[in-house]
Design a protein around this motif. Structure first.
Motif, PDB file in Angstrom:
ATOM      1  N   GLN A   5      -2.302  14.246  -8.870  1.00 48.92           N
ATOM      2  CA  GLN A   5      -2.264  15.423  -9.731  1.00 48.92           C
ATOM      3  C   GLN A   5      -1.497  16.540  -9.025  1.00 48.92           C
ATOM      4  N   ARG A   6      -0.826  17.358  -9.825  1.00 54.36           N
ATOM      5  CA  ARG A   6       0.056  18.361  -9.235  1.00 54.36           C
ATOM      6  C   ARG A   6      -0.693  19.329  -8.319  1.00 54.36           C
ATOM      7  N   ASN A   7      -1.873  19.772  -8.706  1.00 57.07           N
ATOM      8  CA  ASN A   7      -2.612  20.718  -7.860  1.00 57.07           C
ATOM      9  C   ASN A   7      -2.946  20.097  -6.511  1.00 57.07           C
ATOM     10  N   LEU A   8      -3.319  18.796  -6.539  1.00 51.26           N
ATOM     11  CA  LEU A   8      -3.631  18.127  -5.278  1.00 51.26           C
ATOM     12  C   LEU A   8      -2.365  17.929  -4.451  1.00 51.26           C
ATOM     13  N   ALA A   9      -1.251  17.591  -5.121  1.00 47.00           N
ATOM     14  CA  ALA A   9       0.018  17.422  -4.407  1.00 47.00           C
ATOM     15  C   ALA A   9       0.437  18.720  -3.733  1.00 47.00           C
ATOM     16  N   LEU A  10       0.244  19.858  -4.415  1.00 44.56           N
ATOM     17  CA  LEU A  10       0.591  21.149  -3.823  1.00 44.56           C
ATOM     18  C   LEU A  10      -0.359  21.494  -2.680  1.00 44.56           C
ATOM     19  N   PHE A  11      -1.619  21.059  -2.797  1.00 42.33           N
ATOM     20  CA  PHE A  11      -2.574  21.286  -1.706  1.00 42.33           C
ATOM     21  C   PHE A  11      -2.139  20.490  -0.471  1.00 42.33           C
ATOM     22  N   PHE A  12      -1.731  19.229  -0.700  1.00 38.87           N
ATOM     23  CA  PHE A  12      -1.237  18.418   0.410  1.00 38.87           C
ATOM     24  C   PHE A  12       0.010  19.041   1.037  1.00 38.87           C
ATOM     25  N   SER A  13       0.806  19.750   0.214  1.00 37.22           N
ATOM     26  CA  SER A  13       2.070  20.309   0.694  1.00 37.22           C
ATOM     27  C   SER A  13       1.860  21.501   1.622  1.00 37.22           C
TER      28      SER A  13
ATOM     29  N   THR B 163       0.851  -1.186   0.000  1.00 35.69           N
ATOM     30  CA  THR B 163       0.000   0.000   0.000  1.00 35.69           C
ATOM     31  C   THR B 163       0.892   1.243   0.000  1.00 35.69           C
ATOM     32  N   LEU B 164       0.390   2.303  -0.629  1.00 34.49           N
ATOM     33  CA  LEU B 164       1.021   3.616  -0.587  1.00 34.49           C
ATOM     34  C   LEU B 164      -0.035   4.619  -0.161  1.00 34.49           C
ATOM     35  N   GLU B 165       0.392   5.593   0.626  1.00 35.13           N
ATOM     36  CA  GLU B 165      -0.556   6.575   1.149  1.00 35.13           C
ATOM     37  C   GLU B 165       0.084   7.957   1.162  1.00 35.13           C
ATOM     38  N   VAL B 166      -0.681   8.954   0.710  1.00 34.11           N
ATOM     39  CA  VAL B 166      -0.208  10.331   0.722  1.00 34.11           C
ATOM     40  C   VAL B 166      -1.391  11.220   1.092  1.00 34.11           C
ATOM     41  N   GLY B 167      -1.114  12.301   1.801  1.00 37.63           N
ATOM     42  CA  GLY B 167      -2.227  13.165   2.195  1.00 37.63           C
ATOM     43  C   GLY B 167      -1.770  14.387   2.955  1.00 37.63           C
ATOM     44  N   GLY B 168      -2.753  15.146   3.407  1.00 38.34           N
ATOM     45  CA  GLY B 168      -2.502  16.362   4.178  1.00 38.34           C
ATOM     46  C   GLY B 168      -3.799  17.144   4.323  1.00 38.34           C
ATOM     47  N   ARG B 169      -3.832  17.988   5.330  1.00 36.73           N
ATOM     48  CA  ARG B 169      -5.002  18.822   5.582  1.00 36.73           C
ATOM     49  C   ARG B 169      -6.274  17.986   5.740  1.00 36.73           C
ATOM     50  N   GLY B 170      -6.122  16.847   6.384  1.00 34.59           N
ATOM     51  CA  GLY B 170      -7.297  16.015   6.661  1.00 34.59           C
ATOM     52  C   GLY B 170      -7.756  15.180   5.477  1.00 34.59           C
ATOM     53  N   ARG B 171      -7.021  15.195   4.382  1.00 32.52           N
ATOM     54  CA  ARG B 171      -7.368  14.370   3.210  1.00 32.52           C
ATOM     55  C   ARG B 171      -6.285  13.307   3.013  1.00 32.52           C
ATOM     56  N   LYS B 172      -6.666  12.240   2.299  1.00 32.25           N
ATOM     57  CA  LYS B 172      -5.729  11.142   2.127  1.00 32.25           C
ATOM     58  C   LYS B 172      -6.053  10.361   0.861  1.00 32.25           C
ATOM     59  N   LEU B 173      -4.998  10.005   0.103  1.00 32.14           N
ATOM     60  CA  LEU B 173      -5.125   9.099  -1.032  1.00 32.14           C
ATOM     61  C   LEU B 173      -4.390   7.811  -0.696  1.00 32.14           C
ATOM     62  N   THR B 174      -4.995   6.670  -1.012  1.00 35.26           N
ATOM     63  CA  THR B 174      -4.387   5.375  -0.729  1.00 35.26           C
ATOM     64  C   THR B 174      -4.390   4.518  -1.983  1.00 35.26           C
ATOM     65  N   TRP B 175      -3.298   3.813  -2.190  1.00 32.81           N
ATOM     66  CA  TRP B 175      -3.192   2.883  -3.318  1.00 32.81           C
ATOM     67  C   TRP B 175      -2.773   1.519  -2.788  1.00 32.81           C
ATOM     68  N   GLN B 176      -3.427   0.469  -3.264  1.00 35.90           N
ATOM     69  CA  GLN B 176      -3.013  -0.895  -2.942  1.00 35.90           C
ATOM     70  C   GLN B 176      -2.782  -1.649  -4.239  1.00 35.90           C
TER      71      GLN B 176
ATOM     72  N   GLN C 120       4.178  26.844  -3.562  1.00 35.28           N
ATOM     73  CA  GLN C 120       5.349  27.063  -4.423  1.00 35.28           C
ATOM     74  C   GLN C 120       6.436  26.011  -4.192  1.00 35.28           C
ATOM     75  N   GLU C 121       6.188  25.092  -3.277  1.00 33.88           N
ATOM     76  CA  GLU C 121       7.172  24.051  -3.003  1.00 33.88           C
ATOM     77  C   GLU C 121       6.440  22.746  -2.714  1.00 33.88           C
ATOM     78  N   LEU C 122       6.963  21.669  -3.302  1.00 27.91           N
ATOM     79  CA  LEU C 122       6.363  20.351  -3.081  1.00 27.91           C
ATOM     80  C   LEU C 122       6.937  19.749  -1.801  1.00 27.91           C
ATOM     81  N   LYS C 123       6.058  19.358  -0.906  1.00 28.36           N
ATOM     82  CA  LYS C 123       6.457  18.668   0.324  1.00 28.36           C
ATOM     83  C   LYS C 123       5.461  17.554   0.575  1.00 28.36           C
ATOM     84  N   LEU C 124       5.817  16.377   0.096  1.00 27.03           N
ATOM     85  CA  LEU C 124       4.904  15.241   0.214  1.00 27.03           C
ATOM     86  C   LEU C 124       5.492  14.164   1.111  1.00 27.03           C
ATOM     87  N   LYS C 125       4.644  13.580   1.936  1.00 31.10           N
ATOM     88  CA  LYS C 125       5.010  12.418   2.736  1.00 31.10           C
ATOM     89  C   LYS C 125       4.298  11.199   2.156  1.00 31.10           C
TER      90      LYS C 125
END
Length: 308
Positions: A281-289, A245-258, A294-299
């Motif tokens: 998607q880049r806009n969602l990734a920046l929202f998570f960041s 599984t992979l999981e990424v998120g932020g601001r109370g949102r989360k995407l999960t892949w299995q 202006q900077e990508l910060k993804l966990k």
């Protein structure tokens, strides 16, 4: 003619006849020992290779691979494969005479009679195949070397898994981690540069096997995206024994892949283009960041487990 002369001639004829018979018998025995096929199916079998001298005759002097029809020869009888014929600009690599388009039909006939070992015998494959089935087998032989999974450049290194793991660590400076869970942070100062973006690879040692975690930026059509996916350092059959599984998120949102990790037999580009992984998607990734976008910060967190 005297009686003694007649007896002498008969004796000579008899000796010549016996000599011809012995030579014919020897030729048949040699042909049998060199070219006899074992009674097996086309799937390959354990056994010994055909005569090494004949094997050497079929070896191209340029690429050192076995020659397959069409086999060409120069006027002096020197042979080479059709692929190398184009490379040497129609000049015999042995005597420098012009090659022309002379086929070595005799050697092609010899090739049809042979059973040969897989070219990966040195890596553990002990199967013997009819000459024309050998190429087909070698394309899918489970013992064939793996390609380096690092896709940051056109790396041509091949080898077994232990060799590639050492190569990734020493030559590509890839991060190595132990454990079946992970939590990685990806930071990019200019996330709007999607094309030719620097991608990252991390290798995990888990269940005594190695897994490659990829993270990169590219375009799907006109849409810039980030993608994370896992590849297994081994064959597809064994890869299907694991899930992740992979999981990424932020601001109370989360995407999960299995999914199931893809074997490194599948190229990096093939896996990426199949979109078999976590796509953000880049806009969602920046929202998570967070921040000023202006900077990508993804966990990216993940887990690998073995299926029962």
């Amino acid at each position: 003619m005297s009686p003694d002369s007649s007896i002498c001639n008969e004796t000579i004829d008899s000796c010549l006849a016996y000599a011809d018979y012995d030579m014919a018998t020897l030729n048949m025995e040699l042909r049998g020992s060199l070219f006899r096929k074992p009674a097996t199916g086309l799937g390959g079998n354990l056994g010994t290779a055909s005569n090494n001298d004949v094997h050497d005759l079929l070896e191209c002097p340029v690429c050192v691979n076995l020659m397959y029809p069409p086999i060409y020869q120069c006027p002096n009888g020197h042979t080479l494969c059709s692929t190398c014929k184009a490379r040497v600009h129609n000049s015999c690599p042995t005597c420098r005479n012009e090659l022309g388009n002379i086929r070595c039909l005799a050697l092609e006939k010899v090739a049809e009679s042979l059973d040969l070992p897989c070219r990966y015998q040195w890596l553990g494959c002990n199967d013997i195949f009819p000459y024309y089935s050998k190429l087909k087998h070698e394309k899918n032989c489970k013992y064939r070397p793996y390609n380096c999974p690092y896709a940051g450049g056109e790396c041509s290194v091949t080898g077994d898994i232990s060799h590639l793991v050492a190569h990734l660590k020493e030559d590509h400076k890839v991060d190595m981690h132990d454990g079946c869970t992970f939590n990685h942070r990806y930071v990019k100062s200019n996330p709007h540069e999607v094309e030719n973006a620097t991608w990252m690879l991390t290798v995990f040692n888990c269940f005594g096997r190695q897994f490659c975690l990829h993270f990169e930026a590219f375009n799907i059509g006109m849409a810039p995206v980030y993608m994370a996916f896992l590849r297994f350092m081994g064959d597809e059959e064994e890869a299907r024994r694991f899930s992740y599984t992979l999981e990424v998120g932020g601001r109370g949102r989360k995407l999960t892949w299995q999914g199931i990790p893809r074997s490194i037999r599948d190229s990096h580009r093939k896996v990426r283009d199949s979109q078999d992984g976590l796509i953000i998607q880049r806009n969602l990734a920046l929202f998570f960041s967070g921040g000023d976008r202006q900077e990508l910060k993804l966990k990216v967190a993940g887990r690998i487990w073995r299926e029962q």
